[in-house]
Write a protein that holds these residues in place. Structure first.
Motif, PDB file in Angstrom:
ATOM      1  N   GLU A 183      -2.789  -0.466  -4.561  1.00  0.00           N
ATOM      2  CA  GLU A 183      -2.112   0.518  -5.420  1.00  0.00           C
ATOM      3  C   GLU A 183      -0.743   0.884  -4.858  1.00  0.00           C
ATOM      4  OE1 GLU A 183      -4.515   3.955  -6.257  1.00  0.00           O
ATOM      5  OE2 GLU A 183      -6.188   2.730  -6.973  1.00  0.00           O
ATOM      6  N   ILE A 184      -0.676   1.042  -3.552  1.00  0.00           N
ATOM      7  CA  ILE A 184       0.610   1.343  -2.909  1.00  0.00           C
ATOM      8  C   ILE A 184       1.573   0.190  -3.169  1.00  0.00           C
ATOM      9  CG2 ILE A 184       1.814   1.750  -0.727  1.00  0.00           C
ATOM     10  CD1 ILE A 184      -0.879   2.946   0.326  1.00  0.00           C
ATOM     11  N   ALA A 185       1.089  -1.030  -2.969  1.00  0.00           N
ATOM     12  CA  ALA A 185       1.916  -2.221  -3.157  1.00  0.00           C
ATOM     13  C   ALA A 185       2.460  -2.286  -4.582  1.00  0.00           C
ATOM     14  CB  ALA A 185       1.111  -3.480  -2.831  1.00  0.00           C
ATOM     15  N   GLU A 186       1.612  -2.019  -5.549  1.00  0.00           N
ATOM     16  CA  GLU A 186       2.038  -2.076  -6.950  1.00  0.00           C
ATOM     17  C   GLU A 186       3.058  -0.987  -7.274  1.00  0.00           C
ATOM     18  OE1 GLU A 186      -1.606  -1.889  -9.181  1.00  0.00           O
ATOM     19  OE2 GLU A 186      -2.165  -3.947  -8.633  1.00  0.00           O
ATOM     20  N   ARG A 187       2.766   0.243  -6.862  1.00  0.00           N
ATOM     21  CA  ARG A 187       3.680   1.360  -7.165  1.00  0.00           C
ATOM     22  C   ARG A 187       5.033   1.186  -6.483  1.00  0.00           C
ATOM     23  NH1 ARG A 187      -0.937   4.739  -6.926  1.00  0.00           N
ATOM     24  NH2 ARG A 187      -0.617   5.104  -4.703  1.00  0.00           N
ATOM     25  N   GLN A 188       5.009   0.681  -5.267  1.00  0.00           N
ATOM     26  CA  GLN A 188       6.236   0.581  -4.476  1.00  0.00           C
ATOM     27  C   GLN A 188       6.902  -0.795  -4.573  1.00  0.00           C
ATOM     28  OE1 GLN A 188       7.655   3.220  -3.257  1.00  0.00           O
ATOM     29  NE2 GLN A 188       5.901   4.364  -4.026  1.00  0.00           N
ATOM     30  N   ASN A 189       6.281  -1.706  -5.312  1.00  0.00           N
ATOM     31  CA  ASN A 189       6.810  -3.062  -5.471  1.00  0.00           C
ATOM     32  C   ASN A 189       7.068  -3.713  -4.106  1.00  0.00           C
ATOM     33  OD1 ASN A 189       7.562  -5.276  -7.015  1.00  0.00           O
ATOM     34  ND2 ASN A 189       9.710  -4.652  -7.070  1.00  0.00           N
ATOM     35  N   ILE A 190       6.058  -3.616  -3.255  1.00  0.00           N
ATOM     36  CA  ILE A 190       6.089  -4.214  -1.920  1.00  0.00           C
ATOM     37  C   ILE A 190       4.929  -5.203  -1.859  1.00  0.00           C
ATOM     38  CG2 ILE A 190       5.902  -3.797   0.566  1.00  0.00           C
ATOM     39  CD1 ILE A 190       6.800  -0.889   0.030  1.00  0.00           C
ATOM     40  N   SER A 191       5.173  -6.387  -1.352  1.00  0.00           N
ATOM     41  CA  SER A 191       4.099  -7.380  -1.290  1.00  0.00           C
ATOM     42  C   SER A 191       2.985  -6.904  -0.348  1.00  0.00           C
ATOM     43  CB  SER A 191       4.639  -8.736  -0.816  1.00  0.00           C
ATOM     44  OG  SER A 191       4.904  -8.709   0.564  1.00  0.00           O
ATOM     45  N   LEU A 192       1.775  -7.319  -0.670  1.00  0.00           N
ATOM     46  CA  LEU A 192       0.631  -6.992   0.193  1.00  0.00           C
ATOM     47  C   LEU A 192       0.842  -7.555   1.593  1.00  0.00           C
ATOM     48  CD1 LEU A 192      -2.385  -7.519  -2.228  1.00  0.00           C
ATOM     49  CD2 LEU A 192      -1.669  -5.375  -1.176  1.00  0.00           C
ATOM     50  N   LYS A 193       1.420  -8.743   1.676  1.00  0.00           N
ATOM     51  CA  LYS A 193       1.671  -9.383   2.962  1.00  0.00           C
ATOM     52  C   LYS A 193       2.599  -8.516   3.820  1.00  0.00           C
ATOM     53  CE  LYS A 193       2.376 -13.985   4.680  1.00  0.00           C
ATOM     54  NZ  LYS A 193       1.325 -14.906   4.422  1.00  0.00           N
ATOM     55  N   TYR A 194       3.612  -7.943   3.210  1.00  0.00           N
ATOM     56  CA  TYR A 194       4.534  -7.100   3.971  1.00  0.00           C
ATOM     57  C   TYR A 194       3.860  -5.780   4.358  1.00  0.00           C
ATOM     58  CZ  TYR A 194       9.150  -6.053   5.750  1.00  0.00           C
ATOM     59  OH  TYR A 194      10.201  -5.806   6.591  1.00  0.00           O
ATOM     60  N   LEU A 195       3.065  -5.228   3.457  1.00  0.00           N
ATOM     61  CA  LEU A 195       2.325  -4.001   3.781  1.00  0.00           C
ATOM     62  C   LEU A 195       1.380  -4.219   4.942  1.00  0.00           C
ATOM     63  CD1 LEU A 195       1.318  -2.151   0.489  1.00  0.00           C
ATOM     64  CD2 LEU A 195       2.936  -1.446   2.255  1.00  0.00           C
ATOM     65  N   GLU A 196       0.802  -5.406   5.028  1.00  0.00           N
ATOM     66  CA  GLU A 196      -0.107  -5.723   6.129  1.00  0.00           C
ATOM     67  C   GLU A 196       0.605  -5.727   7.476  1.00  0.00           C
ATOM     68  OE1 GLU A 196      -1.816  -9.409   4.774  1.00  0.00           O
ATOM     69  OE2 GLU A 196      -3.292  -8.379   3.519  1.00  0.00           O
ATOM     70  N   ARG A 197       1.921  -5.779   7.475  1.00  0.00           N
ATOM     71  CA  ARG A 197       2.700  -5.694   8.718  1.00  0.00           C
ATOM     72  C   ARG A 197       3.101  -4.249   9.028  1.00  0.00           C
ATOM     73  NH1 ARG A 197       7.554  -9.531   7.935  1.00  0.00           N
ATOM     74  NH2 ARG A 197       8.187  -8.508   9.866  1.00  0.00           N
ATOM     75  N   ILE A 198       3.282  -3.446   8.003  1.00  0.00           N
ATOM     76  CA  ILE A 198       3.758  -2.071   8.184  1.00  0.00           C
ATOM     77  C   ILE A 198       2.610  -1.101   8.466  1.00  0.00           C
ATOM     78  CG2 ILE A 198       4.864  -0.117   7.019  1.00  0.00           C
ATOM     79  CD1 ILE A 198       6.508  -2.195   5.450  1.00  0.00           C
ATOM     80  N   LEU A 199       1.533  -1.196   7.709  1.00  0.00           N
ATOM     81  CA  LEU A 199       0.438  -0.230   7.819  1.00  0.00           C
ATOM     82  C   LEU A 199      -0.192  -0.169   9.210  1.00  0.00           C
ATOM     83  CD1 LEU A 199      -1.145  -0.697   4.287  1.00  0.00           C
ATOM     84  CD2 LEU A 199       0.238   1.219   5.089  1.00  0.00           C
ATOM     85  N   PRO A 200      -0.391  -1.296   9.908  1.00  0.00           N
ATOM     86  CA  PRO A 200      -0.952  -1.196  11.262  1.00  0.00           C
ATOM     87  C   PRO A 200      -0.067  -0.405  12.230  1.00  0.00           C
ATOM     88  CG  PRO A 200      -1.217  -3.421  10.439  1.00  0.00           C
ATOM     89  CD  PRO A 200      -0.329  -2.698   9.458  1.00  0.00           C
ATOM     90  N   VAL A 201       1.235  -0.519  12.083  1.00  0.00           N
ATOM     91  CA  VAL A 201       2.159   0.237  12.947  1.00  0.00           C
ATOM     92  C   VAL A 201       1.974   1.735  12.707  1.00  0.00           C
ATOM     93  CG1 VAL A 201       4.594   0.735  13.417  1.00  0.00           C
ATOM     94  CG2 VAL A 201       3.854  -1.624  13.043  1.00  0.00           C
TER      95      VAL A 201
END
Length: 144
Positions: free
Chosen positions: A30-48
């Protein structure tokens, strides 16, 4: 100074979670869709963000991410320093910089130091809650 995509996206994720504060865990999709950010990129940001305890995550049904504190507890400066490493405009003011041999006689160092101080003070003066108050950010009218 230029804020990277990682820093900008991390801030967008944190604002999204602030907008959903108190509504439970928000699925990454849902975050990815609302923010137009790829899931792959979110998988790099969220762990940090998770490792540094800004957010917490739960896997499985009903899982997702949420803030670990109220939106007014998060300063934009802290988020940017976490993702960018530093907001220093020149290398000699960076946190991990070696002492500069020219510092004592550097005519521009005071200017850069003041710029660094102003930048940090500016971003530290902005809270996540500033973006979600009354559903409208005080910064929305400043769009380029």
């Amino acid at each position: 100074m230029m804020v990277s995509t990682k820093g900008r996206y991390a801030l967008r994720v944190m604002i999204d979670l602030a907008e959903n504060f108190g509504n439970g865990y928000v699925p990454m999709k849902e975050i990815a869709e609302r923010q137009n950010i790829s899931l792959k990129y979110l998988e790099r940001i969220l762990p940090v963000l998770t490792r540094n305890k800004l957010i917490e995550g739960v896997q499985g049904k009903g899982g997702g991410y949420r803030l670990t504190a109220a939106p007014e507890r998060y300063r934009v400066g802290d988020i940017l320093r976490l993702t960018e490493g530093d907001l220093a405009p020149v290398a000699c003011l960076s946190c991990d910089a070696d002492a500069c041999a020219r510092a004592a006689g550097c005519k521009t160092l005071p200017m850069w130091a003041e710029f660094h101080r102003l930048t940090n003070a500016y971003f530290d003066g902005i809270l996540l809650s500033d973006f979600v108050k009354s559903g409208e950010s005080k910064y929305s009218e400043l769009s380029p």
